[in-house]
Design a protein around this motif. Sequence first.
Motif: not given
Length: 307
Positions: A236-237, A241-246, A252-253
């Motif tokens: 889920q984490l 992270l995918q959702t956060l980038e969007k 993110f580097s």
Amino acid sequence: MLNQDAEYQSCIQSSERVSWRVDDLLPKNTVIDFSRRILSDALIGAEGIRCLSADEKLKLNHIRTNSYAHLFLFLEEYVVALMTQRAGLELHGNPVHMRALLRFTEEELKHQQLFARYTALFADGFKLQPALLDNHVQVARAIMSKSPLAVLIFNLHMELMTQQHYVETIRGNDEEALDPLFSNLLKHHWMEEAQHARMDFLEAQKVLAQHPEALEQAMTEYAELLTALRGTLVAQLELDLQTLEKAVGRTFSAQERSEIHAAQERSYVWTFIGMGMKAPLFLSRVRALSPVAEQRVLALAPTYYCQ
Ligand SMILES: [Fe+2]
Ligand SMILES: [Fe+2]
């Protein structure tokens, strides 16, 4: 047995006293407030991440809150299976136990509806469909393949963990000015979970009285369930992270990604596993089942960041 009957009867009475309706807590036209933290940073672990701005940390708080609601909906899937099975064992047996266990089952189905409604409202307001795990049936079946005593002890952990979240990070937390809607929802969840945790313990005692030899294997399986849970949390984490980038509109580097991943894995594991294992009521309940069981839990603790 009489004492046990009184305990189950008291669970029914408490459940009737605190009972609530999904529509009262979360009317269908509810709008979620994204201007503030929804869950405490104690459960989210965003504030310490150096590569995120204040705005990005707030977005992470919201994404993790949504995943938190989803994970309960997700995990309640096996609880419904477990409690349907436990209630079925009392058919033509003890009607008081059966009624208490059926209420337990019904409440978990209601909680699933509540959390599903929350995640749907969240997606509407967040303007982005967050990525969420969808293998809840597979996970529920894998959990239910373990012995009944192992699943009851695992469930006792999960239910006391939710209690710990509410008591330690939400109730009386004036400093963070958390979103009152979600705090109220978790308060009502907490009120019903209190009876659930009592019944997990009573059912575990019942199994143990009939099969004292089941404990050894149950504790090995409890450890296996925690390892599997960690895998689910990390899966889920990665979606978070995918959702956060969007949501923040940047990629993110590799270095940033690894900083966020490490901080979030630590937070997920502490929130769902460490806090449950450390909950004083969980340890005392496990000790009451058997001091050996408590020793097994304490021996596992360092793996999950608890000393
Ligand atoms: Fe629940
Ligand atoms: Fe529950």
